[in-house]
Scaffold this motif. Structure first.
Motif, mmCIF file in Angstrom:
data_model
loop_
_atom_site.group_PDB
_atom_site.id
_atom_site.type_symbol
_atom_site.label_atom_id
_atom_site.label_comp_id
_atom_site.label_asym_id
_atom_site.label_seq_id
_atom_site.Cartn_x
_atom_site.Cartn_y
_atom_site.Cartn_z
ATOM 1 N N VAL A 112 22.487 -92.748 -21.813
ATOM 2 C CA VAL A 112 22.018 -94.110 -22.024
ATOM 3 C C VAL A 112 23.058 -95.067 -21.459
ATOM 4 C CG1 VAL A 112 21.171 -95.780 -23.711
ATOM 5 C CG2 VAL A 112 20.887 -93.319 -24.139
ATOM 6 N N THR A 115 19.960 -86.309 -20.797
ATOM 7 C CA THR A 115 19.762 -87.758 -20.783
ATOM 8 C C THR A 115 21.035 -88.467 -21.222
ATOM 9 O OG1 THR A 115 17.411 -87.487 -21.298
ATOM 10 C CG2 THR A 115 18.379 -89.644 -21.770
ATOM 11 N N ASN A 123 14.472 -94.823 -17.247
ATOM 12 C CA ASN A 123 13.514 -95.118 -18.313
ATOM 13 C C ASN A 123 13.847 -96.446 -18.982
ATOM 14 O OD1 ASN A 123 13.285 -94.848 -21.582
ATOM 15 N ND2 ASN A 123 11.436 -94.150 -20.553
ATOM 16 N N SER A 155 15.325 -91.830 -25.903
ATOM 17 C CA SER A 155 16.158 -90.764 -25.334
ATOM 18 C C SER A 155 15.999 -89.458 -26.098
ATOM 19 C CB SER A 155 17.625 -91.194 -25.312
ATOM 20 O OG SER A 155 17.989 -91.809 -26.523
ATOM 21 N N VAL A 160 18.371 -93.714 -19.731
ATOM 22 C CA VAL A 160 17.662 -94.742 -20.486
ATOM 23 C C VAL A 160 18.512 -96.008 -20.442
ATOM 24 C CG1 VAL A 160 16.779 -95.407 -22.744
ATOM 25 C CG2 VAL A 160 16.579 -93.037 -21.978
#
Length: 375
Positions: free
Chosen positions: A339, A337, A73, A327, A157
């Motif tokens: 990052v 998720t 993402n 996120s 992300v």
């Protein structure tokens, strides 16, 4: 197309969020560029329109079946240039690319796109998806829309993390407090009630609440919650008692804190002040964005850290970040998720840059994680 060329092409496309800058270009042109680029490389991609002119991209590299799916993402929109010349003309100097969006977050987007190319040829069992979304810098219309259409077993992300793995970030709530007085001529204190003076009591209470937040146990990665008075308006002229004063407050929240809990704290403060019969106030919550946290034992966190250790020569640090990201929406949708993104500086600033070598490392880590997680 090299990574540097791809990133430069993305930066040259003005994708200023129109909700932040009236007349901003929005995401349609860059979304079409990404879709065309992916399609030309044999990766199915389509547009998702969250609102008129607010386009995101959904792409998928289908697996052969039976494997875990992973979503990459990134957001397409940027803040404005502030009228500064040259921010949309990328410049490479000393291993850095300068320009609006290089760091926040077209560097991460470029890494995602090139990682998808590698996934296309990797013979994976699981699907690899890309959601390149609109409006992250304002109301997150894009991620909310695409999550109505797609899901995955995990997500990464690619916001900038300096090549660390981020597993937590703060949320925030916005509040509007209005105190009511009684308008009267400035020479008639017997008739007037000063709404601004009453707001002063509110400000004192909020300052005390801020000190209380700083004294509570700290989150191991994020520290303390906080609040600040952001905007205030009141009064009508110098010779009148003000009948109304409005304050807007931002509260930064930690995992475990809820909008309802924060609202109750502010309501309790106002309730104490209402012991004065002349004090009257209203309070409403205007926006809430949840904080984010993911367990360090989640498979995507473990896979990402292992892949990063192999690329970087040692395990990356686990960190938390103070600013909010999409996120939180992914986690709220039940998608574990993490990052992970490149190094740089200048998000939302006059001088913004990303370290190009770190964007390449980011791509390598994403590709290694995909090969492990989706095998």
């Amino acid at each position: 197309m090299t990574l540097t060329d791809l990133l430069a092409a993305l930066v040259r496309i003005d994708s200023t969020n129109p909700a932040l800058v009236p007349g901003g270009a929005g995401e349609t042109v860059i979304a079409r560029f990404v879709t065309t680029w992916l399609t030309a490389h044999g990766i199915p991609a389509e547009l998702d329109e969250a609102a008129p002119g607010r386009h995101s991209v959904i792409a998928r590299v289908p697996g052969t079946g039976g494997g875990r799916s992973l979503m990459l993402n990134a957001h397409l929109d940027t803040v404005g240039t502030g009228g500064l010349p040259g921010l949309l003309g990328p410049v490479v100097r000393d291993g850095r690319m300068y320009g609006r969006g290089t760091y926040d977050m077209k560097g991460g987007l470029a890494a995602c796109l090139l990682a998808l190319l590698e996934a296309r040829d990797a013979g994976l069992r699981g699907d690899v998806l890309l959601t390149a979304v609109a409006d992250e810098e304002h109301a997150s219309l894009g991620i909310q829309s695409v999550l109505l259409r797609v899901t995955a077993d995990a997500a990464i992300v690619t916001e900038p993390t300096e090549l660390n793995v981020s597993v937590a970030h703060k949320g925030f709530t916005w509040h509007e407090i209005t105190t009511f007085g009684r308008a009267a001529h400035g020479s008639r204190p017997d008739l007037g009630i000063d709404a601004i003076a009453h707001m002063g009591r509110v400000l004192g209470g909020l300052e005390a609440l801020g000190r209380d937040l700083a004294a509570r146990p700290a989150h191991p990665l994020l520290g303390h919650g906080s609040l600040h008075a952001s905007l205030i308006t009141g009064g009508q002229d110098l010779s009148s008692y003000p009948g109304r004063c409005t304050l807007r407050v931002e509260r930064r929240t930690l995992p475990g804190e809820t909008p309802e809990g924060v609202t109750r704290e502010i309501d309790a403060l106002l309730g104490e002040l209402a012991a004065d019969a002349t004090f009257r106030a209203e309070h409403r919550l205007t926006l809430a964005r949840e904080p984010f946290g993911v367990g360090q034992d989640e498979p995507i966190v473990q896979s990402l850290r292992t892949a990063a250790a192999g690329v970087l020569g040692g395990p990356p640090a686990l960190i938390g970040q103070s600013f909010w990201m999409d996120s939180a929406f992914l986690a709220a949708a039940g998608i574990p998720t993490a990052v992970f993104g490149p190094r740089g500086a200048g998000a939302h600033a006059a001088e913004e840059w990303v370290d190009l070598a770190s964007v390449e490392r980011c791509r390598e880590v994403l590709s290694a994680t995909i090969r492990d997680f989706c095998a």
